[in-house]
Design a protein around this motif. Sequence first.
Motif, short mmCIF file in Angstrom:
data_model
loop_
_atom_site.label_atom_id
_atom_site.label_comp_id
_atom_site.label_asym_id
_atom_site.label_seq_id
_atom_site.Cartn_x
_atom_site.Cartn_y
_atom_site.Cartn_z
N GLN A 28 0.83 -1.20 0.00
CA GLN A 28 0.00 0.00 0.00
C GLN A 28 0.86 1.25 0.00
O GLN A 28 2.00 1.24 0.48
CB GLN A 28 -0.90 0.03 1.24
CG GLN A 28 -1.99 -0.99 1.24
CD GLN A 28 -2.77 -0.97 2.53
OE1 GLN A 28 -2.21 -0.78 3.61
NE2 GLN A 28 -4.07 -1.16 2.43
N TYR B 236 -4.18 6.08 -5.97
CA TYR B 236 -4.56 4.79 -6.56
C TYR B 236 -5.25 4.98 -7.91
O TYR B 236 -5.08 4.16 -8.81
CB TYR B 236 -5.44 3.98 -5.60
CG TYR B 236 -4.66 3.47 -4.42
CD1 TYR B 236 -3.70 2.48 -4.56
CD2 TYR B 236 -4.87 3.99 -3.15
CE1 TYR B 236 -2.98 2.02 -3.49
CE2 TYR B 236 -4.15 3.53 -2.06
CZ TYR B 236 -3.20 2.55 -2.23
OH TYR B 236 -2.48 2.10 -1.16
N ILE C 245 -8.11 3.19 -0.06
CA ILE C 245 -8.30 2.75 -1.45
C ILE C 245 -8.87 3.87 -2.33
O ILE C 245 -8.62 3.89 -3.54
CB ILE C 245 -9.18 1.47 -1.53
CG1 ILE C 245 -9.21 0.90 -2.95
CG2 ILE C 245 -10.59 1.75 -1.04
CD1 ILE C 245 -7.92 0.35 -3.44
N ARG D 274 -5.18 -4.78 -6.21
CA ARG D 274 -5.44 -5.80 -5.18
C ARG D 274 -4.14 -6.27 -4.54
O ARG D 274 -4.07 -6.44 -3.32
CB ARG D 274 -6.20 -6.99 -5.77
CG ARG D 274 -7.68 -6.73 -5.99
CD ARG D 274 -8.44 -8.01 -6.34
NE ARG D 274 -7.90 -8.73 -7.48
CZ ARG D 274 -8.16 -8.44 -8.75
NH1 ARG D 274 -8.96 -7.44 -9.06
NH2 ARG D 274 -7.64 -9.17 -9.73
N GLY E 97 -6.62 -4.04 -12.00
CA GLY E 97 -7.31 -4.63 -10.86
C GLY E 97 -6.40 -5.55 -10.07
O GLY E 97 -6.39 -5.52 -8.83
N TYR E 98 -5.62 -6.35 -10.79
CA TYR E 98 -4.69 -7.26 -10.11
C TYR E 98 -3.65 -6.48 -9.31
O TYR E 98 -3.37 -6.79 -8.15
CB TYR E 98 -3.99 -8.18 -11.12
CG TYR E 98 -2.94 -9.02 -10.45
CD1 TYR E 98 -3.30 -10.16 -9.75
CD2 TYR E 98 -1.61 -8.65 -10.47
CE1 TYR E 98 -2.35 -10.92 -9.10
CE2 TYR E 98 -0.65 -9.41 -9.83
CZ TYR E 98 -1.02 -10.54 -9.14
OH TYR E 98 -0.08 -11.28 -8.49
N MET F 217 -2.95 -3.67 -2.14
CA MET F 217 -3.76 -3.62 -0.92
C MET F 217 -3.54 -4.85 -0.03
O MET F 217 -4.01 -4.88 1.10
CB MET F 217 -5.25 -3.46 -1.27
CG MET F 217 -5.58 -2.19 -2.04
SD MET F 217 -4.97 -0.67 -1.28
CE MET F 217 -6.05 -0.55 0.13
N SER F 218 -2.80 -5.84 -0.52
CA SER F 218 -2.56 -7.07 0.23
C SER F 218 -1.50 -6.91 1.32
O SER F 218 -1.35 -7.81 2.15
CB SER F 218 -2.13 -8.19 -0.71
OG SER F 218 -3.18 -8.51 -1.59
N GLU G 283 -3.82 3.44 -11.24
CA GLU G 283 -4.72 2.67 -12.10
C GLU G 283 -4.71 3.20 -13.54
O GLU G 283 -4.62 2.42 -14.50
CB GLU G 283 -6.13 2.70 -11.54
CG GLU G 283 -7.12 1.93 -12.37
CD GLU G 283 -8.52 2.01 -11.80
OE1 GLU G 283 -9.16 0.97 -11.72
OE2 GLU G 283 -8.97 3.13 -11.45
#
Length: 77
Positions: A12, A27, A22, A46, A42-43, A49-50, A31
């Motif tokens: 993040q 972001y 988010i 995500r 999207g991948y 954000m993991s 994007e």
Amino acid sequence: MWATDSRLGFHQVSRHGKPGPIDDLIYKQIESYLIFMNVNSGYVIRAMMSAGPEGMFIPEPGKLCGTQVATFIQRIC
């Protein structure tokens, strides 16, 4: 990427030492750039954000190929 111990990691974004939410503008900017580069945005979001800013999410190398994050990983794609 060459078949070495090298890894590509995601985390993040930090704002003043705290995880950016988010809906933070950064972001959206990330994007937009990923879409421009034909990467699965999207991948990547995500994946980012993991893990918090102090951590690192390291995906399996094969996952980077199908998402266009990497276009060449020796012996994988």
